[in-house]
Write an enzyme that holds these catalytic residues in place. Structure first.
Site, PDB file in Angstrom:
ATOM      1  N   ASP B 116    -107.722  12.687 -57.693  1.00  0.00           N
ATOM      2  CA  ASP B 116    -107.496  13.475 -56.683  1.00  0.00           C
ATOM      3  C   ASP B 116    -108.629  13.954 -55.958  1.00  0.00           C
ATOM      4  O   ASP B 116    -109.284  14.918 -56.816  1.00  0.00           O
ATOM      5  CB  ASP B 116    -106.323  14.385 -56.595  1.00  0.00           C
ATOM      6  CG  ASP B 116    -105.239  13.855 -57.311  1.00  0.00           C
ATOM      7  OD1 ASP B 116    -104.207  13.584 -56.918  1.00  0.00           O
ATOM      8  OD2 ASP B 116    -105.232  13.161 -58.503  1.00  0.00           O
ATOM      9  N   ASP B 148     -86.819  29.165 -54.267  1.00  0.00           N
ATOM     10  CA  ASP B 148     -87.941  29.556 -53.681  1.00  0.00           C
ATOM     11  C   ASP B 148     -87.525  29.390 -52.048  1.00  0.00           C
ATOM     12  O   ASP B 148     -86.281  29.404 -51.755  1.00  0.00           O
ATOM     13  CB  ASP B 148     -89.297  28.756 -54.021  1.00  0.00           C
ATOM     14  CG  ASP B 148     -90.660  29.425 -53.637  1.00  0.00           C
ATOM     15  OD1 ASP B 148     -90.825  30.014 -52.540  1.00  0.00           O
ATOM     16  OD2 ASP B 148     -91.343  29.999 -54.834  1.00  0.00           O
ATOM     17  N   PRO B 163     -97.629  14.795 -47.425  1.00  0.00           N
ATOM     18  CA  PRO B 163     -98.375  13.468 -48.207  1.00  0.00           C
ATOM     19  C   PRO B 163     -98.378  13.654 -49.622  1.00  0.00           C
ATOM     20  O   PRO B 163     -98.377  12.393 -50.284  1.00  0.00           O
ATOM     21  CB  PRO B 163     -99.583  13.207 -47.242  1.00  0.00           C
ATOM     22  CG  PRO B 163     -99.541  14.141 -46.242  1.00  0.00           C
ATOM     23  CD  PRO B 163     -98.429  15.232 -46.314  1.00  0.00           C
ATOM     24  N   ASP B 164     -99.012  14.777 -49.985  1.00  0.00           N
ATOM     25  CA  ASP B 164     -99.265  14.740 -51.471  1.00  0.00           C
ATOM     26  C   ASP B 164     -98.105  14.965 -52.371  1.00  0.00           C
ATOM     27  O   ASP B 164     -98.064  15.447 -53.380  1.00  0.00           O
ATOM     28  CB  ASP B 164    -100.278  15.896 -51.819  1.00  0.00           C
ATOM     29  CG  ASP B 164    -101.459  15.368 -52.902  1.00  0.00           C
ATOM     30  OD1 ASP B 164    -101.208  14.432 -53.496  1.00  0.00           O
ATOM     31  OD2 ASP B 164    -102.238  16.347 -53.067  1.00  0.00           O
ATOM     32  N   ASP B 175     -79.636  24.328 -50.482  1.00  0.00           N
ATOM     33  CA  ASP B 175     -80.408  25.476 -49.671  1.00  0.00           C
ATOM     34  C   ASP B 175     -79.041  26.628 -49.613  1.00  0.00           C
ATOM     35  O   ASP B 175     -78.151  26.458 -49.006  1.00  0.00           O
ATOM     36  CB  ASP B 175     -80.594  24.671 -48.181  1.00  0.00           C
ATOM     37  CG  ASP B 175     -80.944  26.082 -47.284  1.00  0.00           C
ATOM     38  OD1 ASP B 175     -81.041  27.273 -47.569  1.00  0.00           O
ATOM     39  OD2 ASP B 175     -81.495  25.698 -46.145  1.00  0.00           O
ATOM     40  N   HIS B 189     -94.250  28.321 -48.740  1.00  0.00           N
ATOM     41  CA  HIS B 189     -94.483  29.223 -50.223  1.00  0.00           C
ATOM     42  C   HIS B 189     -94.023  28.323 -51.340  1.00  0.00           C
ATOM     43  O   HIS B 189     -94.656  27.856 -52.389  1.00  0.00           O
ATOM     44  CB  HIS B 189     -93.977  30.570 -50.148  1.00  0.00           C
ATOM     45  CG  HIS B 189     -93.952  31.433 -51.677  1.00  0.00           C
ATOM     46  ND1 HIS B 189     -93.036  31.410 -52.670  1.00  0.00           N
ATOM     47  CD2 HIS B 189     -94.913  32.012 -51.984  1.00  0.00           C
ATOM     48  CE1 HIS B 189     -93.533  31.972 -53.529  1.00  0.00           C
ATOM     49  NE2 HIS B 189     -94.667  32.513 -53.252  1.00  0.00           N
ATOM     50  N   ASN B 203    -103.481   9.926 -57.363  1.00  0.00           N
ATOM     51  CA  ASN B 203    -103.059   9.144 -56.253  1.00  0.00           C
ATOM     52  C   ASN B 203    -104.027   9.186 -55.086  1.00  0.00           C
ATOM     53  O   ASN B 203    -103.723   8.786 -53.953  1.00  0.00           O
ATOM     54  CB  ASN B 203    -101.825   9.682 -55.416  1.00  0.00           C
ATOM     55  CG  ASN B 203    -101.879  11.214 -55.049  1.00  0.00           C
ATOM     56  OD1 ASN B 203    -102.732  11.704 -55.391  1.00  0.00           O
ATOM     57  ND2 ASN B 203    -100.904  11.403 -53.962  1.00  0.00           N
ATOM     58  N   ASN B 281     -96.399  41.744 -57.853  1.00  0.00           N
ATOM     59  CA  ASN B 281     -98.023  41.857 -57.453  1.00  0.00           C
ATOM     60  C   ASN B 281     -98.195  43.417 -57.048  1.00  0.00           C
ATOM     61  O   ASN B 281     -99.138  43.539 -56.229  1.00  0.00           O
ATOM     62  CB  ASN B 281     -98.136  41.072 -56.146  1.00  0.00           C
ATOM     63  CG  ASN B 281     -97.843  39.588 -56.365  1.00  0.00           C
ATOM     64  OD1 ASN B 281     -98.148  39.217 -57.521  1.00  0.00           O
ATOM     65  ND2 ASN B 281     -97.430  38.946 -55.565  1.00  0.00           N
ATOM     66  N   TYR B 293     -85.923  40.660 -66.987  1.00  0.00           N
ATOM     67  CA  TYR B 293     -84.741  40.733 -67.648  1.00  0.00           C
ATOM     68  C   TYR B 293     -84.952  39.618 -69.039  1.00  0.00           C
ATOM     69  O   TYR B 293     -85.950  38.883 -69.136  1.00  0.00           O
ATOM     70  CB  TYR B 293     -83.684  39.616 -67.020  1.00  0.00           C
ATOM     71  CG  TYR B 293     -83.174  40.018 -65.755  1.00  0.00           C
ATOM     72  CD1 TYR B 293     -82.826  41.555 -65.743  1.00  0.00           C
ATOM     73  CD2 TYR B 293     -83.164  39.595 -64.587  1.00  0.00           C
ATOM     74  CE1 TYR B 293     -82.598  42.309 -64.316  1.00  0.00           C
ATOM     75  CE2 TYR B 293     -83.024  40.249 -63.451  1.00  0.00           C
ATOM     76  CZ  TYR B 293     -82.484  41.443 -63.462  1.00  0.00           C
ATOM     77  OH  TYR B 293     -82.283  42.255 -62.110  1.00  0.00           O
ATOM     78  N   ASP B 319     -95.083  38.330 -70.553  1.00  0.00           N
ATOM     79  CA  ASP B 319     -94.872  37.590 -71.546  1.00  0.00           C
ATOM     80  C   ASP B 319     -96.197  36.600 -71.510  1.00  0.00           C
ATOM     81  O   ASP B 319     -96.727  36.279 -72.725  1.00  0.00           O
ATOM     82  CB  ASP B 319     -93.881  36.615 -71.499  1.00  0.00           C
ATOM     83  CG  ASP B 319     -92.581  37.332 -71.813  1.00  0.00           C
ATOM     84  OD1 ASP B 319     -92.241  37.929 -72.844  1.00  0.00           O
ATOM     85  OD2 ASP B 319     -91.659  37.136 -70.897  1.00  0.00           O
ATOM     86  N   SER B 357     -96.882  34.533 -57.919  1.00  0.00           N
ATOM     87  CA  SER B 357     -96.154  33.608 -57.749  1.00  0.00           C
ATOM     88  C   SER B 357     -97.004  32.247 -57.896  1.00  0.00           C
ATOM     89  O   SER B 357     -96.218  31.141 -58.319  1.00  0.00           O
ATOM     90  CB  SER B 357     -96.041  33.431 -56.043  1.00  0.00           C
ATOM     91  OG  SER B 357     -95.084  34.483 -55.416  1.00  0.00           O
TER      92      SER B 357
END
Lengths: 71, 589
Positions: B116, B148, B163-164, B175, B189, B203, B281, B293, B319, B357
């Site tokens: 790539d 997300d 495309p990628d 949804d 995002h 690819n 953040n 949690y 973690d 994120s």
């Protein structure tokens, strides 16, 4: 509920408009068109804290904005 | 006989090794190098005592230490935490005890390197050891749910599949924001996050992803502004688990405790799925929900230098750390993936983003690699992630279990590169053709007769599949196999890795008829050795034919289609003809 403070943009996750409020905390401003904000502007926002909400910015508690006024 | 084989092999290895080592140093294409920020290497005159080091260090205002146990002899020392590297170097170079000083550079042999074009900008993938990890697992078949803003996975209405992400496998998602079966992305995002997990890789387009043979499941729980509510998130978690997701990526967080989401995380865990979530953040010592949690892996972010970024949260429920990007120095410091333009879901772009994120999908991707490599439970995956993490040596609130290390995690799981039987099948097919081409008078027998002669079969296995048994035995009875055992377990042509280290580009002399030809020499006089030499030649023929067929790996110095492909085909043919001659002669004699 009303909050006064300075608006900033945080380039974190999807990006978010934040309010550096006079109470010393930072809130993520949600539910309002970001185009209405200008970084550095002082505003008063009316709305409520949405404790159950989550976002990609994760930079502070989420405040659902109903009305924005410049101060 | 074994001694002869080993001796010949040894001299061939050494001959080629000397040549290529020299080339590696001079050819930038084979080895990547980069400056390590804030670190300087100083070469003192040989034999400089530690006391002088301390003295000089004090005068330059830094702390010096020898690089290794040979430091007192060769005088190579390191300085960490330098703010003004150039300024310090100028000061150091004035000293009469110093031969030279320079910024510390890293050299990295390219392991499995995808083609790539933007991959060189993905510092994050190198930081977590992906080139080595890709040799073992690509995450095949593991369903990773991305909870997300959706994913740009289908071309429909105003939406496009970027495309990628062409060629990437998708499982049907949902949804929950619009209650629809088309969880397309209206923000960007989610597509970015999905790209880190499984961007189409190798690819020749854009960037790479971690577990690019995994299956993505887009679950939209955040709206176009990137925010969502606890009910949608909890429903999304349960839906994903019920539809086969083994890893759930939640690059989202909030500050209010939600019993509904906590229960959903526990549900996922009970049903064998691992939940990976962003630590937040806000930069302080409290981890956001749902990362906080029990049962969720909370992920903080590091920048290109491997240290935690100022925005990243830390604390009791942290973690792991993973690359989240740090754009204070510019866009290159962010995480680069394919996504859609802000406000234009039909327009695909490559965007550099930062945040926990971005760190989270690194862990989710590696978790998919671990499941694909044989981990059965989320507990096993979690243990391997933590045991393999680098630079921690335990848990602390600042770094969790340390920085994510994909290769380390796979090692901790005991995963090894899959055994590839195809070259053996190719060898058997070539053998069949050779036997058919031989005059019945000189034909040594049927395929099975010839193949099952241990004098031929063992060398054939060694050269086409490798002595993988060695690694299996070692792992079972001794422990984690050292690099030498790993190397010896590979097919003979890949033994170059013992000399050169892992390299995607193979040495053309190892991928040639050279060794079979050398081994055929003693077989001229020594008839008993002929089946051995024939087995080796046949194995090479199958191995090289398979390499030509799959067009991988590339060969050093030879452009693939112009030279490498003909080289492989010609050498495979030479090996086959050699095997034919050796098999036929045996019967004649």
């Amino acid at each position: 509920m009303k909050l006064k403070g300075r608006v900033t943009f945080e380039d974190l996750g999807a990006g978010a408009w934040m309010l550096e409020a006079e109470d010393g905390k930072r809130y993520e401003l949600a539910g309002v068109d970001g185009g209405r904000f200008k970084a550095g502007a002082r505003v008063e926002v009316e709305g409520h804290l949405d404790a159950g909400a989550a976002s990609t910015a994760m930079a502070g508690p989420i405040f659902r904005v109903k009305r924005v006024t410049s101060v | 006989m074994r001694m002869v084989v080993v001796g010949l092999l040894g001299s061939a290895l050494l001959a080629c090794g000397t040549q290529a080592r020299h080339d590696k140093r001079t050819r930038a294409g084979d080895v990547t190098s980069g400056r390590v920020p804030h670190r300087v290497v100083v070469d003192f005159r040989d034999g400089t005592p530690a006391a002088v080091l301390a003295e000089r260090g004090a005068s330059w205002g830094v702390s010096l230490r020898f690089n290794s146990l040979v430091g007192p002899e060769d005088g190579v020392a390191l300085i960490d935490g330098v703010e003004d590297v150039e300024g310090l170097l100028q000061a150091i170079r004035q000293s009469p005890d110093v031969e030279f000083a320079e910024p510390l550079l890293t050299y990295q042999a390219q392991d499995w390197t995808p083609n790539d074009p933007l991959y060189p900008k993905q510092w994050n993938l190198k930081l977590i050891g992906m080139p080595e990890a890709w040799e073992v697992s690509h995450g095949k078949g593991v369903i990773v749910a991305v909870l997300d803003t959706g994913v740009a996975y289908e071309t429909k209405g105003p939406f496009v599949r970027v495309p990628d992400l062409q060629g990437v496998r998708f499982a049907p998602g949902y949804d929950f924001v619009h209650d629809s079966e088309h969880p397309n992305d209206d923000n960007g995002h989610g597509t970015h996050v999905a790209g880190t997990i499984a961007q189409a890789t190798n690819n020749a387009e854009g960037v790479a992803g971690i577990a690019f043979e995994a299956t993505l499941m887009p679950i939209k729980v955040l709206d176009a502004t990137g925010a969502g509510n606890s009910a949608d998130i909890a429903d999304g978690i349960r839906w994903a688990v019920d539809h086969g997701a083994r890893v759930l990526n939640l690059s989202l967080g909030g500050f209010g405790y939600s019993r509904v989401i906590e229960n959903a995380v526990a549900y996922a865990r009970r049903h064998g799925a691992l939940v990976v979530a962003a630590a937040g953040n806000h930069g302080d010592g409290t981890v956001a929900y749902p990362a906080a949690y029990a049962g969720a892996v909370g992920v903080g972010a590091v920048g290109p230098d491997g240290t935690r970024t100022p925005y990243s949260a830390w604390g009791e429920q942290l973690d792991l750390l993973a690359p989240g990007g740090d754009k204070r120095q510019g866009e290159e410091g962010g995480i680069l993936q394919a996504t859609i333009a802000k406000g234009a879901p039909g327009q695909s772009v490559y965007a550099s983003s930062q945040g926990t994120s971005m760190a989270t999908p690194h862990v989710a991707g590696v978790a998919a690699l671990l499941f694909a490599a044989g981990a059965k439970t989320p507990e096993q995956v979690e243990r391997a992630l933590y045991a393999g993490a680098s630079g921690s040596g335990g848990w602390d609130a600042q770094r969790g279990h340390g920085l994510l290390d994909a290769a380390g995690a796979l090692r901790a799981l005991g995963a090894t590169p899959p055994i590839n039987w195809q070259p053996l099948a190719a060898s058997a097919a070539i053998l069949l053709l050779l036997l058919l081409s031989l005059n019945p008078r000189v034909r040594p027998g049927g395929v099975l007769n010839v193949l099952l002669d241990p004098r031929l079969l063992l060398p054939l296995l060694l050269s086409s599949v490798g002595f993988f048994v060695l690694r299996v035995i070692w792992q079972r009875w001794v422990g984690s196999p050292p690099a030498l055992v790993d190397g010896l377990s590979l097919p003979l042509p890949d033994w170059e890795r013992i000399v050169f280290g892992r390299g995607r580009l193979a040495h053309p002399l190892f991928y040639s008829a050279l060794l079979p030809l050398l081994l055929a020499v003693p077989a001229i006089a020594w008839k008993g050795f002929r089946p051995v030499a024939a087995g080796i030649a046949l194995g090479f023929a199958g191995f090289l034919a398979y390499a030509a067929w799959t067009r991988a790996p590339g060969l050093s110095w030879l452009p693939f289609h112009v030279l490498a492909l003909p080289w492989l085909v010609a050498n495979a043919a030479a090996c086959a003809l050699l095997a034919r001659a050796l098999l036929a002669k045996r019967e004649k004699a």
